[in-house]
Design a protein around this motif. Sequence first.
Motif, PDB file in Angstrom:
ATOM      1  N   ALA A 295       9.496  34.208  38.652  1.00 17.19           N
ATOM      2  CA  ALA A 295       8.612  34.109  39.678  1.00 17.19           C
ATOM      3  C   ALA A 295       7.501  35.068  39.646  1.00 17.19           C
ATOM      4  CB  ALA A 295       9.294  34.277  41.236  1.00 17.19           C
ATOM      5  N   ASP A 296       7.748  36.383  39.449  1.00 14.47           N
ATOM      6  CA  ASP A 296       6.802  37.425  39.344  1.00 14.47           C
ATOM      7  C   ASP A 296       5.865  37.488  38.038  1.00 14.47           C
ATOM      8  OD1 ASP A 296       5.892  40.375  39.879  1.00 14.47           O
ATOM      9  OD2 ASP A 296       6.517  40.752  38.001  1.00 14.47           O
ATOM     10  N   HIS A 297       6.741  36.874  36.761  1.00 17.71           N
ATOM     11  CA  HIS A 297       6.043  36.796  35.734  1.00 17.71           C
ATOM     12  C   HIS A 297       4.885  35.840  35.730  1.00 17.71           C
ATOM     13  CE1 HIS A 297       5.855  36.983  31.353  1.00 17.71           C
ATOM     14  NE2 HIS A 297       5.500  35.726  31.190  1.00 17.71           N
ATOM     15  N   ASN A 298       5.325  34.370  36.401  1.00 19.58           N
ATOM     16  CA  ASN A 298       4.442  33.400  36.353  1.00 19.58           C
ATOM     17  C   ASN A 298       3.193  33.705  37.350  1.00 19.58           C
ATOM     18  OD1 ASN A 298       5.966  31.556  34.691  1.00 19.58           O
ATOM     19  ND2 ASN A 298       7.236  30.784  36.405  1.00 19.58           N
ATOM     20  N   ALA A 299       3.684  34.411  38.256  1.00 22.18           N
ATOM     21  CA  ALA A 299       2.520  35.116  39.179  1.00 22.18           C
ATOM     22  C   ALA A 299       1.676  35.815  38.427  1.00 22.18           C
ATOM     23  CB  ALA A 299       2.996  35.444  40.377  1.00 22.18           C
ATOM     24  N   ARG A 300       1.992  36.387  37.545  1.00 24.03           N
ATOM     25  CA  ARG A 300       1.034  37.380  36.900  1.00 24.03           C
ATOM     26  C   ARG A 300       0.183  36.854  35.791  1.00 24.03           C
ATOM     27  NH1 ARG A 300       1.779  43.008  37.659  1.00 24.03           N
ATOM     28  NH2 ARG A 300       3.344  43.582  39.027  1.00 24.03           N
ATOM     29  N   PHE A 301       0.999  35.935  34.912  1.00 25.54           N
ATOM     30  CA  PHE A 301       0.253  35.543  33.720  1.00 25.54           C
ATOM     31  C   PHE A 301       0.141  33.913  33.628  1.00 25.54           C
ATOM     32  CE2 PHE A 301       3.137  39.337  32.864  1.00 25.54           C
ATOM     33  CZ  PHE A 301       2.059  39.918  31.884  1.00 25.54           C
ATOM     34  N   ALA A 302       0.586  33.066  34.686  1.00 24.48           N
ATOM     35  CA  ALA A 302       0.141  31.661  34.645  1.00 24.48           C
ATOM     36  C   ALA A 302      -1.302  31.360  34.873  1.00 24.48           C
ATOM     37  CB  ALA A 302       1.195  30.770  35.536  1.00 24.48           C
ATOM     38  N   ARG A 303      -1.731  30.547  34.466  1.00 26.05           N
ATOM     39  CA  ARG A 303      -3.244  30.051  34.752  1.00 26.05           C
ATOM     40  C   ARG A 303      -3.462  28.814  35.118  1.00 26.05           C
ATOM     41  NH1 ARG A 303      -6.643  30.125  29.341  1.00 26.05           N
ATOM     42  NH2 ARG A 303      -7.975  28.574  30.519  1.00 26.05           N
ATOM     43  N   PRO A 304      -4.386  28.349  35.901  1.00 25.50           N
ATOM     44  CA  PRO A 304      -4.724  26.963  36.128  1.00 25.50           C
ATOM     45  C   PRO A 304      -4.822  26.081  35.115  1.00 25.50           C
ATOM     46  CG  PRO A 304      -6.405  28.155  37.083  1.00 25.50           C
ATOM     47  CD  PRO A 304      -5.262  29.295  36.489  1.00 25.50           C
ATOM     48  N   ALA A 305      -4.271  24.737  35.075  1.00 24.48           N
ATOM     49  CA  ALA A 305      -4.848  23.840  34.137  1.00 24.48           C
ATOM     50  C   ALA A 305      -6.273  23.599  34.149  1.00 24.48           C
ATOM     51  CB  ALA A 305      -3.881  22.856  34.008  1.00 24.48           C
ATOM     52  N   ALA A 306      -6.651  22.915  32.908  1.00 23.02           N
ATOM     53  CA  ALA A 306      -8.041  22.566  32.752  1.00 23.02           C
ATOM     54  C   ALA A 306      -8.282  21.531  33.688  1.00 23.02           C
ATOM     55  CB  ALA A 306      -8.691  22.088  31.465  1.00 23.02           C
ATOM     56  N   GLU A 307      -7.378  20.581  33.800  1.00 28.79           N
ATOM     57  CA  GLU A 307      -7.430  19.369  34.653  1.00 28.79           C
ATOM     58  C   GLU A 307      -6.369  19.501  35.917  1.00 28.79           C
ATOM     59  OE1 GLU A 307      -9.721  17.154  34.791  1.00 28.79           O
ATOM     60  OE2 GLU A 307     -10.673  17.728  32.788  1.00 28.79           O
ATOM     61  N   PRO A 308      -6.544  18.916  37.223  1.00 28.95           N
ATOM     62  CA  PRO A 308      -5.696  19.370  38.402  1.00 28.95           C
ATOM     63  C   PRO A 308      -4.501  18.317  38.238  1.00 28.95           C
ATOM     64  CG  PRO A 308      -7.728  18.158  39.223  1.00 28.95           C
ATOM     65  CD  PRO A 308      -7.987  18.577  37.570  1.00 28.95           C
ATOM     66  N   GLN A 309      -4.663  17.196  37.527  1.00 32.56           N
ATOM     67  CA  GLN A 309      -3.655  16.239  37.535  1.00 32.56           C
ATOM     68  C   GLN A 309      -2.072  16.681  36.973  1.00 32.56           C
ATOM     69  OE1 GLN A 309      -6.523  15.455  36.486  1.00 32.56           O
ATOM     70  NE2 GLN A 309      -7.122  14.245  38.254  1.00 32.56           N
ATOM     71  N   ASP A 310      -1.064  16.500  37.578  1.00 30.73           N
ATOM     72  CA  ASP A 310       0.276  16.999  37.203  1.00 30.73           C
ATOM     73  C   ASP A 310       0.780  15.810  36.306  1.00 30.73           C
ATOM     74  OD1 ASP A 310       2.611  17.990  36.616  1.00 30.73           O
ATOM     75  OD2 ASP A 310       3.236  18.393  38.419  1.00 30.73           O
ATOM     76  N   TYR A 311       1.134  16.061  35.029  1.00 32.04           N
ATOM     77  CA  TYR A 311       1.537  14.991  34.137  1.00 32.04           C
ATOM     78  C   TYR A 311       3.206  14.878  34.179  1.00 32.04           C
ATOM     79  CZ  TYR A 311      -2.776  13.260  32.209  1.00 32.04           C
ATOM     80  OH  TYR A 311      -3.978  12.592  32.026  1.00 32.04           O
ATOM     81  N   HIS A 312       3.790  15.710  34.931  1.00 35.76           N
ATOM     82  CA  HIS A 312       5.299  15.647  34.941  1.00 35.76           C
ATOM     83  C   HIS A 312       5.640  14.273  35.700  1.00 35.76           C
ATOM     84  CE1 HIS A 312       5.170  20.014  34.383  1.00 35.76           C
ATOM     85  NE2 HIS A 312       6.387  19.823  33.725  1.00 35.76           N
ATOM     86  N   ARG A 313       6.617  13.742  35.209  1.00 37.52           N
ATOM     87  CA  ARG A 313       7.394  12.444  35.749  1.00 37.52           C
ATOM     88  C   ARG A 313       8.242  12.673  36.822  1.00 37.52           C
ATOM     89  NH1 ARG A 313       6.673  10.552  30.427  1.00 37.52           N
ATOM     90  NH2 ARG A 313       8.889  11.490  29.986  1.00 37.52           N
ATOM     91  N   LYS A 314       8.571  12.017  37.670  1.00 31.68           N
ATOM     92  CA  LYS A 314       9.646  12.214  38.671  1.00 31.68           C
ATOM     93  C   LYS A 314      10.899  12.502  38.233  1.00 31.68           C
ATOM     94  CE  LYS A 314      11.483  10.424  42.925  1.00 31.68           C
ATOM     95  NZ  LYS A 314      11.775   9.186  43.731  1.00 31.68           N
ATOM     96  N   ALA A 315      11.658  13.581  38.484  1.00 34.39           N
ATOM     97  CA  ALA A 315      12.915  13.970  38.036  1.00 34.39           C
ATOM     98  C   ALA A 315      14.136  12.961  38.434  1.00 34.39           C
ATOM     99  CB  ALA A 315      13.250  15.429  38.663  1.00 34.39           C
TER     100      ALA A 315
END
Length: 443
Positions: A295-315
């Motif tokens: 959680a700390d690592h993603n908060a520091r180093f993750a960045r927003p995607a170029a497009e806002p749509q989430d391409y993950h399918r439903k689990a």
Amino acid sequence: MRRTTALSKRELQRAGVLARVKAGELQVKDAAALMGTSYRQAKRLWRRYKKRGAAALKHGGAGRKSNRTRPAKERRKILKLVREKYSGDEKTRFGPTLAAEHLASEDEWEIHPETLRRWMLAEGLWSKARQRKAHRKRRERRAHFGELVQLDGSFHDWYQGRGPRACLMNMVDDATSTVEAYLGDEETIWAAAHVLRQWIGKHGVPLALYTDGKNVYVRQATEKEQLHGTVPVTQFGQMCQKLDIKIIAANSAQAKGRVERGNGTHQDRLIKKMGRKKIRTHETANHFLQEEYLADHNARFARPAAEPQDYHRKAPSARELEQVFCLETERSISNDWVVRYESRYFQLERTSDYPPRQAKVTVCEWEDERMEIRYQGKARPHREIEAPQPKPPKEIRLVEKPPRRSSWKPPADHPWRTPGAGSGPQREKRNWFEKKKGTLLTR
């Protein structure tokens, strides 16, 4: 043939994507990318979905053969000619286009080259031509979260001598650099499945995985698979196929540089953080990863995607995931309804008094060593039995001296020394001759 009304897996996925369009989460162009169709086709599907719902996505020709299908008899004759006249090694065999021309001019069989190509591929008479390697250039990030996720294992002294040498399974989203990780002993199928299941539980099912060429993810085709044109699939590949996840194998470490650089970051930051907490076991390390580090690592180093749509399918549901993440191996049933698997023997409950004829079962094994044997698509009761004991070798008798040769000789009046007194055909011939001779004298 009776037509079915149930939607296929792909049609159900399309219905789920179009439902997100209806809810305003996605645009039609994003739905086209998720469904793997062109923008025009996505608009057609969207119009049909708005009018009649998910049932409108059912293909009209489902459950019946094409009206333009060539008869099976013609297909067998054409493939026989190709096999006898136009087949051979890579230097002598005819390609589908050339073979179609000669079939029309010499054998009076008209067939489209693309149809012949599909037939030859299915029969192992032709293989796809190699594609020339494209010139390498810097690859841009994917635009959407979940469109491509890189996966790699990193072997290192993660515990700095306090514990065993371990492997960090690292997943990095290509668009956002979001990270998921799991520490285990080796880069095995179960380690890869474990970290993928964690990702699905948090974000959903990604469209594709970008891996290296290790046997865990991809493997080389056997001679039989090359002959029949079958694409080789690993156990982890079968799990991804059930989830409709595409596996892309990188040709070099530089191609998946994002996850490789992430491994270097973890080898610095994660090692030092675990050192401060004196972590020395996998269980404690994975708890620390999930509760604090990721959680700390993603908060520091993750960045927003170029497009806002989430391409993950439903689990999928937990029950469906349980059936996805298991090893499936095909085995044969012996005449006494016994299945051999990993040097173990299992007695199946008989379904009849007749032995199974070349029957196959699917042995399913989970990470916790639970097993299930499926015969004709259903789980069958079974019990493990002892392995058959090999027959003991015959006793070899050793003698001190070889037997002495007999010195007995038959006497002069012995039947062996009497001419014609033998047995079998000789005796029958002599008796017939004596009887014939006596008949002639009486006349």
